[in-house]
Structure formats: structure tokens, C-alpha cells
Design an enzyme around this catalytic site. Sequence first.
Site, PDB file in Angstrom:
ATOM      1  CE  LYS A   1     -47.147  -1.859  85.789  1.00  0.00           C
ATOM      2  NZ  LYS A   1     -46.163  -0.763  85.709  1.00  0.00           N
TER       3      LYS A   1
ATOM      4  CB  SER B   1     -47.917   1.974  88.020  1.00  0.00           C
ATOM      5  OG  SER B   1     -46.989   1.631  86.981  1.00  0.00           O
TER       6      SER B   1
ATOM      7  CB  SER C   1     -43.903   2.305  87.276  1.00  0.00           C
ATOM      8  OG  SER C   1     -44.863   3.286  87.521  1.00  0.00           O
TER       9      SER C   1
HETATM   10  N1  GLN Z   1     -45.608   7.341  89.113  1.00  0.00           N
HETATM   11  C1  GLN Z   1     -45.348   7.889  87.815  1.00  0.00           C
HETATM   12  C2  GLN Z   1     -46.612   8.382  87.185  1.00  0.00           C
HETATM   13  O1  GLN Z   1     -47.609   8.320  87.818  1.00  0.00           O
HETATM   14  C3  GLN Z   1     -44.640   6.889  86.967  1.00  0.00           C
HETATM   15  C4  GLN Z   1     -45.509   5.871  86.369  1.00  0.00           C
HETATM   16  C5  GLN Z   1     -44.751   4.810  85.664  1.00  0.00           C
HETATM   17  O2  GLN Z   1     -43.517   4.764  85.734  1.00  0.00           O
HETATM   18  N2  GLN Z   1     -45.477   3.982  84.932  1.00  0.00           N
HETATM   19  O3  GLN Z   1     -46.615   8.842  86.100  1.00  0.00           O
END
Ligand code: GLN
Length: 476
Positions: A79, A154, A178
Amino acid sequence: MDLSSLSVGEIHKLLIQKEISAQELLGEYLEIIKKENPKINAFLEIFEEEGIKQAQEVDKKIEKGDKISILEGIPVAIKDNILLANKRCTAGSKILENYIAPYDATVVKKLKEKGAIIIGKTNLDEFAIGSSGEFSAYGVTRNPKNLEYVPGGSSSGSAAAVAADMVPIALGSDTGGSIRQPASFCGIIGFKPTYGSVSRFGLVAMSSSLDQIGPLGKNVEDIKIVYEVIRGKDEMDSTTVSFSQKPVKERLEEIKIGIPKEYFTKGIDQRVKEIIKDRIKDFELSGASIEEVSLPHTDYALATYYIIMTAEVSSNLARYDGIKYGKSLAESDKITNLLDVYFETRKEFLGEEVKRRIMLGTYCLSVGYYEAYYLQAQKVRTLIKKDFEKAFKKVDILLTPTSPTPPFKLGERLENPLTMYMADVLTVSANLAGLPAISLPAGEIDKLPVGLQLIGPAFSENFLLSVAQLAQKIWT
Ligand code: GLN
């Protein structure tokens, strides 16, 4: 050769038995990447030349009869919020468009030591903020199962890359879901380890008390192989610890699975519930005992997460000020004073959702509001952690859906941030409590994947992964 169903262990066997060379192997993956990536936008960058050189070295070793590690010659995607020395690390943001990482993240260093080929950097929601892969400054990532749908986020690029067979394994990061939520949306496996079991050194910080790096892959064995390599105490990250593992279970008859009733209430798609209930029945028929448990503070988890996370985001992202890091408008003619360097740079190079989180977090930390929001949220966080501790006195492991809905359509939730935040309602608690959790494919709704989440006690990853392996056996 069809690589899609091969595990890392099987590929390793083919390599040492010389049925395929590391160069051929890489060639096959690169071909898929070149064909699929223009449609899916999972990769932001590919390191073809370095990869080929590395594969040649692996082949030489095999030729000489040297022993190779299980990850040697295996392509891995990373990532793009994890640093790879001398390569761009954008974190999906315009503000880091030109940022070159000066060192390797600890997880990267460990993978390199084992001879894994870091084949490319994957797309993500800006600074890992998002649940759909639509908040990257470098274009949306699409779900390989259906290009009209989001892959989740994400770690959108890492999940899509694995699901589209572009790589067998990838690394993501999980702050509130994420790794697990995109794994669920793409029909693969995603694993968030216990907070402190994997080093965050070299991970672009989103929310430091919640962030954790973990693997995505297609089978539990591969997840285990990567986890075993990246885990462990690191002197560069003082929150990492050494720990001994809970013993693994070999039979489902020995396992008591808890079903938290609060995870099956309002807001969960009926079809998702049905699929998860079917999988619970499978466990039961295979001998596991099932017990309903209660995590009474679950209702407050999302609000608590959105206070603590935004507070930490506002503080972590303060470093992108046009002076210390990344792109800057300091030299632009428009700018006449220092304050405008900050304002204009951030206005220009940070995305809307990132700015929203910074503003919310700054508000929660302000004088007069700190006690009412941030401090209160920290107290609720402890209550949520205690709920889990209590539940784990009764059962070995918890089972829930990963996401309340199947994947949604691209664009569907962009207008209303709250509907987007709801995508994390079932995953954030594990981060707040620091617990290990894995998402496994559980079924499909209209050909779109649905995931099931297993949550274990802190530092129980061996055990959690052994249960996941047993589950995998039932379903394949
Ligand atoms: N979708 C969640 C957020 O927007 C989690 C993001 C993540 O785990 N990096 O905060």
C-alpha cells in the site's frame, strides 16, 4: 499456467522443483498487471526492472542448489502509505506527489530480507482515510468482481490487486477496517493483527493509536506466512511488544464461538445477516459450540472512533504544512505571508475528506470541547475494550459480519459522508480495543462478495489464524 488458485506454498514448491522459474513467475504476474491495471487502477507504480533483476538472482540461487525462503521470488504489493526506500510514497495525496521515501519501513525491510519481490505500490484513499477507494488523488480503484462497484477502502489497491490475481499477497493498513472491509468487498482475506504486534515504523501515520499494518491474500496459510515475517518487537516503534502466542486449536469441537447480538441489529443488510447465519450453522455442524454474547457499548463504537481518529488525524497531518514535508505554495506569487503558506498549501493539495477530518479533529481537541469529546471518547474506548475482555472470558473467539452491506456502487455514497462512515460500523471496535481480526469470504449477493469477521483476544493471532484455517477447510 493459471496462478490464480496457487498459494505461496505451492508456488514455492514449483520454484524449488524447477517447474517454473522466478522470472517466468514474475512475467506471468506482470502480464496480468498490464492487462488488468488500466481498468482497475490498483497499482500506482510498478517496479518491473528491479523485479526482473531480483527474479534473476533467485533463479541463480535455485540453479546453484541454494536454499530459498518461502517468500523468495514471490511478488508482493505494498500500500502506498508504507515507505519503500528511494521510491515515491504518495499516501494517495497530492501533497506527497514528489515525496521520495528515504528509508524502508520495518515491514518492507523484513519482506526484503526474506527475498520477496516488492513489485509495486498500490492505490489508497488519501492518507488511508476512506472506505471506498474513491478518495485517492490518483483516481478511483474499481472492484475486480464488478467494475461498477467500489472495492472498499482504504487499502483499495492492495485488495483489488490480490482479487484480480495481479499478486498473490499484499500489505495494507487498518485503522478502522481498511484491511478487512476491502477484503470483504473484493472476496479475499484481510488480517489486522493486534495493536503492537507489527511495527508501524515507516507507515504514514493516520491515527497512531489505531493504525496497524497487515496482510491481504487468498488463503489463510499465505496470510500466516506474511504475518510471521512482519510481526515482532521493533526498536524503531516503541509501541511494539514481544509476546507469547495462545496455543492453536486443531479441532472445531474445542472452540467456543461467541456471536455478539449487537452486530446483528439495525442497519445490517438482511441478506448479509442470512449469509453469516448460514456460516454460523456450518461451524455448528462441524462441532464448534456457538453462544450468543453481548458487547453492550457497541452502539457507541462508531462515534468514539470518529472522535479519537479525527483528533489523531488532525495532529498527525499537521506536519503537511508546506514547510516540513511535501508540496508547497511557499514560492508562489499569490503568497505574501507565512500563514498563507499553510492555508493555501493545505487548501490546494489536501482532499475534501481529509480536510473534513482535520477540522472535526481540531474541533474535538479545542479548549472547551476537549473534555466533552476527546476525553469522553477515551473513557468509552475503555468500556468497549472491557466489553471484549468480558466476552472472552466466556468464548474463545467472536464472529460477526465484516461490513453491514455488500459492496456499493461507485459514487453512491459520495454525497453523504455519514453513509460512508457507516461502512466501518462493524470493524472499528477491534481497532479501538487493539484486537486482532480477520475477514474471510463468506458468500455472495448478486455475485458481489460478503465477508465474515473473526475477532480474537489480544495477541491471539496464532489461535485466530488456526480457527480461520479450520473455517477455510469447511468451505473449500
Ligand atoms: N474507513 C475508515 C475511515 O475512513 C477506516 C480507515 C482505515 O482503516 N484506514 O476512517
